[in-house]
Design a protein around this motif. Structure first.
Motif, PDB file in Angstrom:
ATOM      1  N   GLU A  31     -26.383   2.549 -21.250  1.00 57.59           N
ATOM      2  CA  GLU A  31     -27.115   2.392 -19.995  1.00 57.59           C
ATOM      3  C   GLU A  31     -28.598   2.141 -20.257  1.00 57.59           C
ATOM      4  OE1 GLU A  31     -25.492   2.312 -17.117  1.00 57.59           O
ATOM      5  OE2 GLU A  31     -27.359   1.821 -16.086  1.00 57.59           O
ATOM      6  N   LEU A  32     -29.172   2.941 -21.146  1.00 55.83           N
ATOM      7  CA  LEU A  32     -30.604   2.801 -21.430  1.00 55.83           C
ATOM      8  C   LEU A  32     -30.884   1.519 -22.219  1.00 55.83           C
ATOM      9  CD1 LEU A  32     -31.433   6.522 -22.268  1.00 55.83           C
ATOM     10  CD2 LEU A  32     -32.055   5.252 -20.187  1.00 55.83           C
ATOM     11  N   LEU A  35     -30.573  -1.365 -19.719  1.00 57.56           N
ATOM     12  CA  LEU A  35     -31.730  -1.347 -18.814  1.00 57.56           C
ATOM     13  C   LEU A  35     -32.957  -1.934 -19.509  1.00 57.56           C
ATOM     14  CD1 LEU A  35     -33.147  -0.497 -16.180  1.00 57.56           C
ATOM     15  CD2 LEU A  35     -33.387   1.804 -17.143  1.00 57.56           C
ATOM     16  N   GLN A  39     -35.175  -5.239 -18.455  1.00 59.87           N
ATOM     17  CA  GLN A  39     -36.623  -5.202 -18.269  1.00 59.87           C
ATOM     18  C   GLN A  39     -37.328  -6.282 -19.089  1.00 59.87           C
ATOM     19  OE1 GLN A  39     -38.368  -1.298 -18.683  1.00 59.87           O
ATOM     20  NE2 GLN A  39     -37.326  -0.514 -16.862  1.00 59.87           N
ATOM     21  N   ARG A 204     -35.094   3.298 -25.572  1.00 61.29           N
ATOM     22  CA  ARG A 204     -36.090   4.374 -25.685  1.00 61.29           C
ATOM     23  C   ARG A 204     -35.380   5.724 -25.619  1.00 61.29           C
ATOM     24  NH1 ARG A 204     -41.708   4.820 -22.067  1.00 61.29           N
ATOM     25  NH2 ARG A 204     -42.703   6.335 -23.428  1.00 61.29           N
ATOM     26  N   PHE A 205     -34.715   6.064 -26.703  1.00 60.94           N
ATOM     27  CA  PHE A 205     -33.975   7.329 -26.745  1.00 60.94           C
ATOM     28  C   PHE A 205     -34.019   7.966 -28.137  1.00 60.94           C
ATOM     29  CE2 PHE A 205     -30.780   3.741 -26.350  1.00 60.94           C
ATOM     30  CZ  PHE A 205     -30.620   3.545 -27.704  1.00 60.94           C
ATOM     31  N   GLY A 223     -46.459   3.876 -20.669  1.00 55.11           N
ATOM     32  CA  GLY A 223     -46.035   4.552 -19.444  1.00 55.11           C
ATOM     33  C   GLY A 223     -44.543   4.804 -19.410  1.00 55.11           C
ATOM     34  N   VAL A 224     -43.908   4.308 -18.368  1.00 54.95           N
ATOM     35  CA  VAL A 224     -42.470   4.535 -18.184  1.00 54.95           C
ATOM     36  C   VAL A 224     -41.645   3.332 -18.630  1.00 54.95           C
ATOM     37  CG1 VAL A 224     -42.960   6.068 -16.236  1.00 54.95           C
ATOM     38  CG2 VAL A 224     -42.388   3.671 -15.788  1.00 54.95           C
ATOM     39  N   GLN A 226     -39.336   0.779 -20.550  1.00 50.09           N
ATOM     40  CA  GLN A 226     -38.204   0.967 -21.460  1.00 50.09           C
ATOM     41  C   GLN A 226     -38.193  -0.071 -22.573  1.00 50.09           C
ATOM     42  OE1 GLN A 226     -35.908   3.679 -21.111  1.00 50.09           O
ATOM     43  NE2 GLN A 226     -37.566   4.305 -19.768  1.00 50.09           N
TER      44      GLN A 226
ATOM     45  N   GLN B  39     -39.905   9.089 -13.489  1.00 43.51           N
ATOM     46  CA  GLN B  39     -40.873   8.045 -13.102  1.00 43.51           C
ATOM     47  C   GLN B  39     -41.720   8.497 -11.907  1.00 43.51           C
ATOM     48  OE1 GLN B  39     -39.190   4.131 -12.686  1.00 43.51           O
ATOM     49  NE2 GLN B  39     -38.696   3.990 -14.874  1.00 43.51           N
ATOM     50  N   TYR B  42     -44.322  10.795 -13.152  1.00 44.98           N
ATOM     51  CA  TYR B  42     -45.366  10.023 -13.837  1.00 44.98           C
ATOM     52  C   TYR B  42     -46.340   9.397 -12.842  1.00 44.98           C
ATOM     53  CZ  TYR B  42     -47.483   7.102 -17.453  1.00 44.98           C
ATOM     54  OH  TYR B  42     -48.370   6.522 -18.327  1.00 44.98           O
ATOM     55  N   LEU B  75     -40.409  11.711 -23.697  1.00 41.92           N
ATOM     56  CA  LEU B  75     -40.633  10.355 -24.226  1.00 41.92           C
ATOM     57  C   LEU B  75     -41.852   9.689 -23.580  1.00 41.92           C
ATOM     58  CD1 LEU B  75     -36.897   9.258 -24.392  1.00 41.92           C
ATOM     59  CD2 LEU B  75     -38.481   9.111 -26.319  1.00 41.92           C
ATOM     60  N   PHE B  76     -42.191  10.093 -22.362  1.00 44.07           N
ATOM     61  CA  PHE B  76     -43.360   9.529 -21.664  1.00 44.07           C
ATOM     62  C   PHE B  76     -44.669  10.182 -22.125  1.00 44.07           C
ATOM     63  CE2 PHE B  76     -40.740   8.517 -17.545  1.00 44.07           C
ATOM     64  CZ  PHE B  76     -40.037   7.550 -18.240  1.00 44.07           C
ATOM     65  N   PHE B 103     -34.969  16.744 -29.368  1.00 47.76           N
ATOM     66  CA  PHE B 103     -36.309  16.245 -29.085  1.00 47.76           C
ATOM     67  C   PHE B 103     -37.366  17.353 -29.210  1.00 47.76           C
ATOM     68  CE2 PHE B 103     -34.231  12.512 -27.493  1.00 47.76           C
ATOM     69  CZ  PHE B 103     -35.192  11.516 -27.532  1.00 47.76           C
ATOM     70  N   VAL B 224     -39.021  -3.707 -11.728  1.00 44.94           N
ATOM     71  CA  VAL B 224     -38.035  -2.930 -12.480  1.00 44.94           C
ATOM     72  C   VAL B 224     -38.146  -1.431 -12.195  1.00 44.94           C
ATOM     73  CG1 VAL B 224     -38.059  -4.672 -14.305  1.00 44.94           C
ATOM     74  CG2 VAL B 224     -39.486  -2.632 -14.552  1.00 44.94           C
TER      75      VAL B 224
END
Lengths: 234, 234
Positions: A31-32, A35, A39, A204-205, A223-224, A226, B39, B42, B75-76, B103, B224
């Motif tokens: 999924e990530l 996504l 993007q 991003r994991f 920022g956010v 991916q 998000q 953030y 991660l952010f 993490f 996005v």
């Protein structure tokens, strides 16, 4: 931003580690990853200029990333169509197809149908093969890669350009397949050093600890986001 | 942007439909929901000003959304800590905890430990209870909600402010719990009409067809983005 590469054997082992000691399920990772691919497509070819996206999904996990990306692209305002001739079995892949159908995404058939769509589309998302691919490219994908090698539509490739040797890059029948954009997942594979287009990193994991263990520099995501764009190789 | 509300029974049925005819797995839906929550955090309280986030995770799926959000917040660039005193069992929730541990995210214990963290943190992510909650609030969560009712730290609530009646809003022991931010998932629940702070919609996985069937207006997400801010109720 400079980056370190990840050999294909290490990439497979890192994926395995994410799903064992890392505690991730394949549903989450795909999924990530998908996504992040969607993007990158949005950053390069937004729906205002390139609304028609043809998603070419291969038989493995690379194809699954493409199916996820297709759904997000639909939500981002694109009109995606999906070519998925060799379907994987199981809950994960069945679900991804059901999701797309519930979003009204059209599936494209073989032969003249896919040939026509490759002419009509505004851009192509190449999710045929990833880092675990070994030649030769079998039918029907050999013809698809041949068309991608000569098309004037922009092509975004997922993880590696399909058919490229993960270490050696574009050799033999795919030597002229040079996509405009590459989205490396988790870390660039060796052949990315031979890629000359716009290059993004997605997926991003990965924790700092895991990145250190595998000696991959994590992209400096903003920022956010991916995805993060990497510097072009010169 | 105005919006339509979704009653709690309809919200449960829509979730069920997403996972049956929609083809989604709970892993995917929770990942996207949690990402959208992260998000929203953030956008409201970025890591530069509010690096310490205390994530309060309840015993159900609302708590799961919080666990996913905690990973993305890490991660952010945040320093999240997680309070998760009543753990759900099973592959999904075990995995979410393993991910956080890999993490390096710290888990906070009961009693003085959580009380102290609620003073030390820069902001609180309230993921205790969602739309399926029924009173009363049992220990240890009753004390936690009481602290949130008087704290000067900003609170972001997931789906509904914890302890609120899904229809009636803040009544009885939670009448003074008024979080600064609400992130409604899929669609705002009836009590959102009584909420006065910044209000976001997240959970970008509903097709136009499904939105029409359930008579919910999908938020007009930008680009996005996985969240969209809704207008304040006046």
């Amino acid at each position: 931003m400079s980056y370190k590469i990840l050999a294909s054997t290490a990439a497979a082992a890192l994926d395995k580690e994410l799903m064992s000691t890392g505690g991730f399920s394949i549903f989450q990772l795909m999924e990530l990853a998908g996504l992040s691919v969607a993007q990158a497509v949005y950053k390069c070819y937004p729906p205002e200029t390139h609304p028609k996206v043809l998603v070419l999904a291969g038989p493995g996990n690379n194809g699954g990333d493409g199916l996820v990306a297709a759904r997000h692209l639909k939500l981002f305002g694109y009109n995606p169509k999906v070519y998925y001739p060799k379907k994987s079995k199981g809950e994960l892949f069945d679900g991804l197809q059901t999701q797309l159908k519930s979003f009204g995404v059209e599936f494209v058939g073989d032969g003249d149908e896919i040939r026509l769509e490759m002419q009509k589309t505004d851009q192509i998302l190449d999710a045929l093969f990833g880092f675990s691919f070994h030649p030769p490219i079998r039918a029907p994908f050999n013809e698809i890669v041949a068309i991608m090698s000569t098309t004037d539509k922009p092509v975004v490739s997922v993880d590696i350009p399909s058919g490229w040797d993960v270490d050696e890059g574009p050799t033999g029948e795919v030597e002229n397949f040079l996509p405009e954009v590459l989205v490396s997942l988790t870390a660039p594979k060796p052949c990315a050093k031979l890629f000359k287009g716009r290059h993004f990193l997605g997926g991003r994991f990965v924790s700092d600890e895991l990145a250190k263990k595998w000696d991959i520099s994590i992209g400096k995501y903003e920022g956010v986001d991916q995805v993060v764009e990497l510097e072009r190789q010169t």
